[in-house]
Design an enzyme around this catalytic site. Structure first.
Site, PDB file in Angstrom:
ATOM      1  N   TYR A  68       0.835  -1.200   0.000  1.00  0.00           N
ATOM      2  CA  TYR A  68       0.000   0.000   0.000  1.00  0.00           C
ATOM      3  C   TYR A  68       0.865   1.243   0.000  1.00  0.00           C
ATOM      4  CZ  TYR A  68       1.013   0.935   4.949  1.00  0.00           C
ATOM      5  OH  TYR A  68       1.647   1.238   6.134  1.00  0.00           O
ATOM      6  N   LYS A 123       6.635  -1.892   1.781  1.00  0.00           N
ATOM      7  CA  LYS A 123       5.455  -1.297   2.434  1.00  0.00           C
ATOM      8  C   LYS A 123       4.286  -2.274   2.334  1.00  0.00           C
ATOM      9  CE  LYS A 123       3.244   3.197   3.107  1.00  0.00           C
ATOM     10  NZ  LYS A 123       3.722   3.392   4.484  1.00  0.00           N
ATOM     11  N   GLU A 170      12.627   2.725  13.935  1.00  0.00           N
ATOM     12  CA  GLU A 170      11.683   3.760  13.519  1.00  0.00           C
ATOM     13  C   GLU A 170      10.450   3.673  14.408  1.00  0.00           C
ATOM     14  OE1 GLU A 170      10.422   2.903   9.506  1.00  0.00           O
ATOM     15  OE2 GLU A 170      10.407   0.753   9.901  1.00  0.00           O
ATOM     16  N   LEU A 216      11.343   1.333   6.885  1.00  0.00           N
ATOM     17  CA  LEU A 216      10.686   1.771   5.666  1.00  0.00           C
ATOM     18  C   LEU A 216      11.282   3.127   5.299  1.00  0.00           C
ATOM     19  CD1 LEU A 216       8.390   1.337   3.570  1.00  0.00           C
ATOM     20  CD2 LEU A 216       7.003   2.823   5.031  1.00  0.00           C
TER      21      LEU A 216
END
Length: 285
Positions: free
Chosen positions: A33, A149, A182, A207
């Protein structure tokens, strides 16, 4: 006005939009996505989002269900039909509908495409930017290919929920070596004691956020020294500033980590300067 969604070639009322029960995104999280910000009715950094989409699809060996030119049109049509001014467009591609079986289905199975749009509460975003937010740290239990992702976000959901229950905005995830990777839905940044902007380098551990890329370009354009390296929770807590980045809000200052104030406990000047610089580099189309 009713919200409008796009599902496999059709524009439908959001309340009526649906996919088949054997869509592999539903059965296996077999899909990817993107979330693209919308400001003033225009897509933010569309080119970079589509480049990352193609990369994610390539890593999972999923074909584009429509040409990129058609996808660009669909995104804008969803924005138009929803009369969206400030918000985000979510688009998802799965491997398609096939009887449930772990191996890939035959090549004749067409990948599925869905697109939805949502307004953002810009006042809420502005309040978070003005006051800053708190984050907590917790172990990173996600899979080893975070650079894709993927729609497989269960560990991210658990982390975000733990943050909410702790009264925090976000969770910063810590790898087995003790370094922050992250956030559960954001990239993590600090400004170190020497005034350098520090964020973890791109790789399979994180990511590579589109907003991250644009902020790095903005920082270099502003003459801000950038260091791409891992940092620990301890270093983050002693940093001058900290912040998170994501397409939905661009940049939000972090003013507390695990209950400990960062700097003077208020949004830092470099963070706010960088947020303003972002709009000079961002592509609107």
């Amino acid at each position: 006005m009713s919200r409008i969604a796009y599902v496999n070639g059709r524009y439908l009322r959001h309340a009526e939009a649906a996919i088949h029960i054997e869509d592999r995104g539903y059965q296996f999280a077999d899909g990817v996505y993107e979330v693209c910000g919308v400001r003033g009715g225009l897509l933010m950094d569309e080119r970079l989002h589509l480049e990352r989409l193609e990369r994610s699809l390539g890593e999972l060996r999923i074909a584009l269900p429509v040409p990129l030119t058609a996808l660009r049109f669909i995104l804008r049509e969803v924005i138009r039909r929803n009369r969206l001014w400030d918000g985000m467009v979510y688009f998802q591609i799965t491997r398609g509908v096939a009887p449930r079986d772990h191996p890939f289905p035959p090549a004749s199975v067409r990948p599925a495409l869905t697109v939805t749009a949502k307004r953002l509460n810009m006042a809420r975003v502005a309040a978070a930017v003005e006051k800053g937010v708190a984050v907590i740290t917790m172990p990173d239990i996600r899979w080893a290919r975070r650079d894709i992702k993927s729609v497989a976000l269960l560990p991210n959901i658990l982390a975000k929920q733990q943050a909410r229950e702790a009264g925090a905005y976000e969770a910063w995830l810590v790898d087995d070596a003790g370094y922050i990777t992250e956030g559960s839905s954001t990239n993590a940044w600090i400004v170190d004691r020497e005034g350098r902007l520090v964020t973890r380098p791109a790789g399979p551990e994180i990511l590579n956020g589109v907003t991250r890329k644009v902020l790095l370009a903005a920082a270099r354009q502003e003459g801000i020294e950038v260091v791409e390296r891992a940092f620990t929770p301890q270093e983050a807590k002693s940093a001058r500033e900290a912040f998170i980045s994501a397409s939905s809000a661009i940049l939000i200052p972090v003013t507390a980590i695990d209950g400990q104030s960062i700097g003077n406990g208020a949004p830092g000047s470099l963070s706010m300067r960088l947020r303003e610089a972002y709009m000079k580099v961002c592509e609107l189309s």
